[in-house]
Design an enzyme around this catalytic site. Sequence first.
Site, PDB file in Angstrom:
ATOM      1  CD  GLN A 116      -1.307  -0.027   3.701  1.00  0.00           C
ATOM      2  OE1 GLN A 116      -1.624  -1.151   4.089  1.00  0.00           O
ATOM      3  NE2 GLN A 116      -1.787   1.071   4.276  1.00  0.00           N
ATOM      4  CB  CYS A 165      -4.910  -1.056   5.469  1.00  0.00           C
ATOM      5  SG  CYS A 165      -6.157  -0.308   6.551  1.00  0.00           S
ATOM      6  CG  HIS A 192      -3.523  -2.779   9.476  1.00  0.00           C
ATOM      7  ND1 HIS A 192      -3.472  -1.980   8.357  1.00  0.00           N
ATOM      8  CD2 HIS A 192      -2.661  -3.807   9.231  1.00  0.00           C
ATOM      9  CE1 HIS A 192      -2.627  -2.498   7.481  1.00  0.00           C
ATOM     10  NE2 HIS A 192      -2.125  -3.600   7.989  1.00  0.00           N
TER      11      HIS A 192
END
Length: 370
Positions: free
Chosen positions: A156, A162, A305
């Site tokens: 990324q 993410c 995340h």
Amino acid sequence: MGRVFRSLFIFLLSSLIFAAAIASLVSPDDESEDPLIRQVVSDDDDLLLNAEHHFNNFKRKFGKSYATPEEHAYRLGVFKANLRRARRHQKLDPSAVHGVTQFSDLTPAEFRRSYLGLKPLKLPVDAHNAPILPTNDLPTDFDWRDHGAIAAVKNQGSCGSCWSFSTSGALEGANFLATGKLVSLSEQQLVDCDHECDPEEPDSCDSGCNGGLMTSAFEYTLKAGGLMREEDYPYTGTDRGTCKFDKTKIAASVANFSVVSLDEDQIAANLVKNGPLAVGINAVFMQTYIGGVSCPYICSKRLDHGVLLVGYGSEGYAPIRLKDKPYWIIKNSWGEGWGENGYYKICRGRNVCGVDSMVSTVAAVNISPR
Ligand SMILES: *[C@@H]1O[C@H](CO)[C@@H](O)[C@H](O)[C@H]1NC(C)=O
């Protein structure tokens, strides 16, 4: 009350002492040949005395350079703090190996801002609850990588996207199950085009490098018609471009998506039946993770995340082989150079770092080959 707190305190204290004792026994030899990492996790005095030497190795290994002497001095300070943090993580998480990573010159806030990007939003209207599945015939070990459902690890970059990688990974797997073909899908389409919102909180929408949520991205993909191929809409890692979605080039479409209950057997059953799952996690231990099974004694469950759950196992719960303990296998989006060839292992059993608390599954439409 006093007694409860005292027992709790004694419990925590003894856990920490136990952790420290175990940590001092751990030899990370089989995890890494890198003498730098070995020193970092095993020798406290060397760690601080030779921080500059470690910093030079770090700069060389990860190709880092800093524009001014001030910036260099500042990054060295951050690096030293991260060496101490890696050592703390090692003591709290003795079954994994923690040390110097590509993120060792970033403060925790910089790391969160640029390399994570999960925004816990409200569930979109089209999300169902996944039906309860039978769990009696589950295999003891399972890994979608062995069945061809997982594309190569992606990166990324310095962008809080993410969520788009977790989404594309889940749909790549679902599309593989529906069509028998593995097609790498476009994250950039999500970054540029998906601004799916919680109607009651207009500030909290999927927003490119500033974060998003997988279930919102499934909702966008359902409404838009699908995702294009990675090569037809390649990743740039910035969110300053306009949306270049081309409906005639859709490569995978969402049939429906569901939220899986906070139950590890249901999570495993959904994984095996429906393909890799989009999950949220707290990534604080991932900044220093080198390898092994991460099973910290204490970890926040605040999800920050988005990653992809691809399998589970129990073998080789290294380095302490008292007993094999089960773990989840997680695909990350920080390149193949991070963790175990881009993957993370985290122990199963007690929702460590919140890994069980936001799990979603997607089904793909069987698009006839074009
Ligand atoms: C989701 O889609 C799949 C594939 O088309 C289908 O088998 C399944 O029954 C659907 N699930 C729900 C909850 O609608």
